[in-house]
Design a protein around this motif. Structure first.
Motif, PDB file in Angstrom:
ATOM      1  N   TYR A 236      48.453  29.128  39.247  1.00  0.00           N
ATOM      2  CA  TYR A 236      47.337  28.566  40.015  1.00  0.00           C
ATOM      3  C   TYR A 236      46.064  28.833  39.214  1.00  0.00           C
ATOM      4  O   TYR A 236      45.251  29.681  39.535  1.00  0.00           O
ATOM      5  CB  TYR A 236      47.271  29.178  41.412  1.00  0.00           C
ATOM      6  CG  TYR A 236      46.553  28.277  42.385  1.00  0.00           C
ATOM      7  CD1 TYR A 236      47.120  27.075  42.784  1.00  0.00           C
ATOM      8  CD2 TYR A 236      45.294  28.610  42.868  1.00  0.00           C
ATOM      9  CE1 TYR A 236      46.466  26.228  43.660  1.00  0.00           C
ATOM     10  CE2 TYR A 236      44.623  27.765  43.751  1.00  0.00           C
ATOM     11  CZ  TYR A 236      45.222  26.576  44.135  1.00  0.00           C
ATOM     12  OH  TYR A 236      44.561  25.735  44.996  1.00  0.00           O
TER      13      TYR A 236
ATOM     14  N   ARG B 136      43.214  24.197  39.043  1.00  0.00           N
ATOM     15  CA  ARG B 136      43.774  24.011  40.387  1.00  0.00           C
ATOM     16  C   ARG B 136      42.906  24.757  41.402  1.00  0.00           C
ATOM     17  O   ARG B 136      42.597  24.261  42.474  1.00  0.00           O
ATOM     18  CB  ARG B 136      45.215  24.534  40.446  1.00  0.00           C
ATOM     19  CG  ARG B 136      46.213  23.577  39.823  1.00  0.00           C
ATOM     20  CD  ARG B 136      47.604  24.183  39.755  1.00  0.00           C
ATOM     21  NE  ARG B 136      48.611  23.204  39.385  1.00  0.00           N
ATOM     22  CZ  ARG B 136      49.790  23.502  38.864  1.00  0.00           C
ATOM     23  NH1 ARG B 136      50.117  24.771  38.654  1.00  0.00           N
ATOM     24  NH2 ARG B 136      50.657  22.551  38.560  1.00  0.00           N
TER      25      ARG B 136
ATOM     26  N   ASP C 210      40.121  22.206  46.579  1.00  0.00           N
ATOM     27  CA  ASP C 210      40.935  22.365  47.780  1.00  0.00           C
ATOM     28  C   ASP C 210      41.368  20.972  48.239  1.00  0.00           C
ATOM     29  O   ASP C 210      40.534  20.120  48.535  1.00  0.00           O
ATOM     30  CB  ASP C 210      40.082  23.065  48.859  1.00  0.00           C
ATOM     31  CG  ASP C 210      40.815  23.191  50.185  1.00  0.00           C
ATOM     32  OD1 ASP C 210      42.060  23.251  50.178  1.00  0.00           O
ATOM     33  OD2 ASP C 210      40.128  23.220  51.223  1.00  0.00           O
TER      34      ASP C 210
ATOM     35  N   PHE D 221      39.653  15.673  47.747  1.00  0.00           N
ATOM     36  CA  PHE D 221      39.605  17.134  47.606  1.00  0.00           C
ATOM     37  C   PHE D 221      38.169  17.605  47.693  1.00  0.00           C
ATOM     38  O   PHE D 221      37.227  16.841  47.449  1.00  0.00           O
ATOM     39  CB  PHE D 221      40.226  17.560  46.260  1.00  0.00           C
ATOM     40  CG  PHE D 221      39.607  16.882  45.056  1.00  0.00           C
ATOM     41  CD1 PHE D 221      40.038  15.618  44.651  1.00  0.00           C
ATOM     42  CD2 PHE D 221      38.579  17.489  44.343  1.00  0.00           C
ATOM     43  CE1 PHE D 221      39.457  14.976  43.552  1.00  0.00           C
ATOM     44  CE2 PHE D 221      37.993  16.861  43.254  1.00  0.00           C
ATOM     45  CZ  PHE D 221      38.439  15.598  42.859  1.00  0.00           C
TER      46      PHE D 221
ATOM     47  N   ARG E 152      50.462  26.502  46.679  1.00  0.00           N
ATOM     48  CA  ARG E 152      49.429  27.264  47.390  1.00  0.00           C
ATOM     49  C   ARG E 152      48.550  26.383  48.280  1.00  0.00           C
ATOM     50  O   ARG E 152      48.122  26.808  49.359  1.00  0.00           O
ATOM     51  CB  ARG E 152      48.546  27.979  46.363  1.00  0.00           C
ATOM     52  CG  ARG E 152      47.603  28.997  46.935  1.00  0.00           C
ATOM     53  CD  ARG E 152      46.910  29.765  45.811  1.00  0.00           C
ATOM     54  NE  ARG E 152      47.857  30.548  45.044  1.00  0.00           N
ATOM     55  CZ  ARG E 152      48.022  31.864  45.183  1.00  0.00           C
ATOM     56  NH1 ARG E 152      47.288  32.541  46.029  1.00  0.00           N
ATOM     57  NH2 ARG E 152      48.911  32.495  44.450  1.00  0.00           N
ATOM     58  N   ASP E 153      48.305  25.194  47.804  1.00  0.00           N
ATOM     59  CA  ASP E 153      47.327  24.314  48.451  1.00  0.00           C
ATOM     60  C   ASP E 153      48.042  23.068  48.966  1.00  0.00           C
ATOM     61  O   ASP E 153      48.814  22.449  48.230  1.00  0.00           O
ATOM     62  CB  ASP E 153      46.263  23.933  47.400  1.00  0.00           C
ATOM     63  CG  ASP E 153      45.091  23.167  47.996  1.00  0.00           C
ATOM     64  OD1 ASP E 153      44.931  23.166  49.235  1.00  0.00           O
ATOM     65  OD2 ASP E 153      44.327  22.573  47.201  1.00  0.00           O
ATOM     66  N   GLU E 154      47.782  22.721  50.218  1.00  0.00           N
ATOM     67  CA  GLU E 154      48.361  21.511  50.793  1.00  0.00           C
ATOM     68  C   GLU E 154      47.245  20.630  51.333  1.00  0.00           C
ATOM     69  O   GLU E 154      46.205  21.130  51.763  1.00  0.00           O
ATOM     70  CB  GLU E 154      49.305  21.856  51.961  1.00  0.00           C
ATOM     71  CG  GLU E 154      50.539  22.627  51.537  1.00  0.00           C
ATOM     72  CD  GLU E 154      51.477  22.953  52.709  1.00  0.00           C
ATOM     73  OE1 GLU E 154      51.272  22.418  53.818  1.00  0.00           O
ATOM     74  OE2 GLU E 154      52.403  23.747  52.486  1.00  0.00           O
TER      75      GLU E 154
ATOM     76  N   ALA F 291      53.182  30.585  49.435  1.00  0.00           N
ATOM     77  CA  ALA F 291      52.102  30.131  48.556  1.00  0.00           C
ATOM     78  C   ALA F 291      52.524  30.106  47.091  1.00  0.00           C
ATOM     79  O   ALA F 291      51.767  29.653  46.232  1.00  0.00           O
ATOM     80  CB  ALA F 291      50.871  31.013  48.739  1.00  0.00           C
TER      81      ALA F 291
ATOM     82  N   ASN G 208      49.921  28.827  54.043  1.00  0.00           N
ATOM     83  CA  ASN G 208      50.720  29.174  52.869  1.00  0.00           C
ATOM     84  C   ASN G 208      50.448  30.628  52.550  1.00  0.00           C
ATOM     85  O   ASN G 208      49.302  30.990  52.243  1.00  0.00           O
ATOM     86  CB  ASN G 208      50.322  28.277  51.694  1.00  0.00           C
ATOM     87  CG  ASN G 208      50.612  26.826  51.994  1.00  0.00           C
ATOM     88  OD1 ASN G 208      50.031  26.247  52.924  1.00  0.00           O
ATOM     89  ND2 ASN G 208      51.519  26.246  51.266  1.00  0.00           N
TER      90      ASN G 208
END
Ligand SMILES: [Zn+2]
Length: 555
Positions: A51, A55, A59, A84, A187-189, A356, A452
């Motif tokens: 990550y 990245r 978000d 994002f 980690r991020d959705e 995550a 996460n």
């Protein structure tokens, strides 16, 4: 998902083939294997798993994946709109798409952006600094022939037995980037997503989320629009394209929708009746089904099955057990359809509560395997649940820790399933107060749903709720290869037994039930010797190894 064959790629074939497709083995039958040999992460592992700055600087908020699938050419093309929020000022972000697929153009509004490709990564560069706190949207146009790879197919163009197209994605191991461009990490959705899948008029697409509409495009294709109202893992996003027929039901307000090939309809109506008691069982333990606005679906596919969010795919031959076998080998598994229960259990752990990093995938698989045990307890009773749970011991190898290295996308060993579940079962007996345990597992779910998390988040919460520090117990089971061993040394003349834990964690201190079955004493061993007065002879002194997954030695 069940099974993790990708492991062999990364551990240099130290691990025998995944047991998921083989008969359950007893410990005596399990082939001895060399200890795993660690392989240094490659650049590809780091691009996939880290990550990193490009990245972490943003978000994810929203995707709209809008693609056309051409079965004759085995081709896919279209665009993903990615919205994002920037978290830091920066001029670059990292996206991912398999190198064999073309990036046609990347647009910010009408401005074509520069991008650079490195292995399966797409570095997108912006002409001006994107500002922290602001929201941006880009369109990534792409096309090509996706690869059919991995255990379940990645993205596969198949035919059904009548010769009709049967096309699907299933890509947890390979990554969603096998068929569409996205920020492919755990980690991020996105908060929500729209899917528009255009396919030849005679086929049906079933994807995640609520069905919105289908639109005849006038060129022999129809677009199927689906709307996902919740955060979703990239790999969970799926298409299932075929000559599906539909039947439906409801559970309270929750729509249940079933899609199968015409020849499977009668079998499916019988077998899919298990969906309701399954949802009711998990509702009972954890709280209501997490994706109510998207409904619950079961969709027939030609592989065993996968937990695609709100669109669980099913290929378990409309029979109980797992691919018609007794999965834990103790006569309980034939009472229910393993794939309906396991893959749907992931709606609670895997899809709602998500890890995550793949290093912590036991949060998906250990918990969901434990959910199977809870389902058995709720539907068939405690005795069956105890048998079923302990049946998993034969599948555990204890050769490497369950939690793997972070940041390199290294899928943990299969112990994350079976040992993960046996660990949670053990923890229940550590708590030794069922109402408190049921409240704890309920609260774990409620606290972390739609998030996460990492193992340490879970450990912190459990410690807070119980008012005890169980960290060394979590660490021994999840971050060490070996089971704790209860060492017992008897002195029958003195009428004593000395006891301690042999464990890697110096602070390992776990209560355990021992003595006589039915009248257990609770011992509180640590890694230092303690002494117990007992009239029970060495041969008659028992330890509740069906409640605690441990080794015991007596001398
Ligand atoms: Zn699974």
């Amino acid at each position: 998902m069940l099974g993790a064959p990708i492991l062999v790629l990364l551990l240099a074939q130290a691990q025998p083939p995944a047991p998921a497709q083989s008969q359950p083995q007893s410990p005596a039958q399990a082939a001895p294997a060399a200890p795993p040999r660690l392989v240094a992460p490659t650049r590809a592992d780091i691009l996939r798993g880290e990550y990193g700055r490009y990245r972490a600087n943003n978000d994810l908020l929203y995707y709209h994946l809008d693609v056309r699938v051409d079965p004759a050419k085995k081709w896919i093309g279209g665009k993903n709109t990615i919205r994002f929020k920037m978290l830091k000022d920066d001029t670059r972000i990292q996206l991912d798409l398999y190198a064999n697929l073309n990036v046609d153009t990347v647009l910010l509004g009408t401005t074509a952006l520069k991008y650079e490709r490195e292995l399966n990564t797409v570095w997108v560069d912006f002409p001006e600094t994107l500002k922290a706190g602001r929201t941006y949207a880009i369109d990534v146009h792409y096309s090509g022939n996706p690869k059919e790879i991995g255990r379940f197919g990645g993205f596969a163009f198949k035919k059904d037995s009548e010769g009709n197209d049967w096309i699907y994605s299933s890509c947890e191991g390979e990554g969603a980037m096998v068929w569409w461009p996205n920020k492919d990490q755990w980690r991020d959705e996105v908060e929500r997503m729209d899917l528009s899948i255009s396919i030849p008029n005679d086929l049906v697409d079933v994807s995640n989320g609520a069905f919105v509409r289908k639109t005849d495009l006038g060129d022999g294709y129809t677009r199927w629009d689906w709307q996902i109202h919740y955060p979703i893992n990239n790999y969970s996003v799926s298409v299932n394209i075929g000559k599906y027929v539909h039947f439906g039901d409801t559970l309270g307000d929750l729509p249940l929708d079933f899609y199968v090939l015409p020849g499977s309809l009668e079998k499916a109506k019988r077998q899919f009746a298990q969906a309701k008691p399954m949802i009711e069982a998990f509702d009972h333990y954890f709280g209501e089904y997490p994706f109510a606005k998207d409904g619950y679906k079961l969709i027939e596919v030609p592989y065993s099955g996968m937990e695609h969010q709100s669109a669980v795919t099913y290929g378990n031959r409309f029979a109980n057990g797992y691919l018609e076998r007794d999965w834990t080998g103790v006569g309980v598994s034939p009472k229910f359809d393993f794939i309906i229960i396991h893959e749907s259990g992931h709606e609670w752990f895997g899809n709602a509560v998500s890890a995550a990093d793949v290093s912590d995938m036991w949060i998906h698989e250990g918990w969901t395997t434990y959910l199977e045990c809870l389902y058995v307890e709720q539907v068939f009773g405690y005795e069956d649940a105890l048998k079923y749970t302990n049946g998993y011991k034969a599948k555990v190898r204890n050769r490497e820790p369950i939690v793997t290295q972070r940041g390199i996308h290294r899928t943990p060993s299969q112990d994350m399933y079976f040992k993960g579940a046996l660990f949670l079962h053990t923890l229940r007996n550590v708590v030794n107060d069922d109402p408190r345990w049921w409240k704890l597992v309920h609260d774990v779910y409620q606290r972390f749903k739609y998030q996460n998390i990492l193992t340490e988040d879970l450990v912190r919460f459990v410690n807070e709720q119980l008012g005890q520090d169980l960290t060394p117990i979590f660490d021994q089971y999840l971050r060490r290869a070996d089971l704790p061993t209860l060492e017992l040394v008897f002195d029958e003349r003195e009428g004593t037994v000395a006891y301690r834990w042999k464990a890697d964690e110096r602070a390992f201190a776990m209560p355990v039930k021992a003595g006589r079955a039915g009248a257990w004493e609770i011992l509180k061993p640590t890694t230092d010797w303690k002494l117990l007065k007992t009239q029970i002879k060495k041969d008659e002194f028992e330890v509740a190894t069906d409640l605690f997954y441990i080794n015991v030695t007596k001398q």
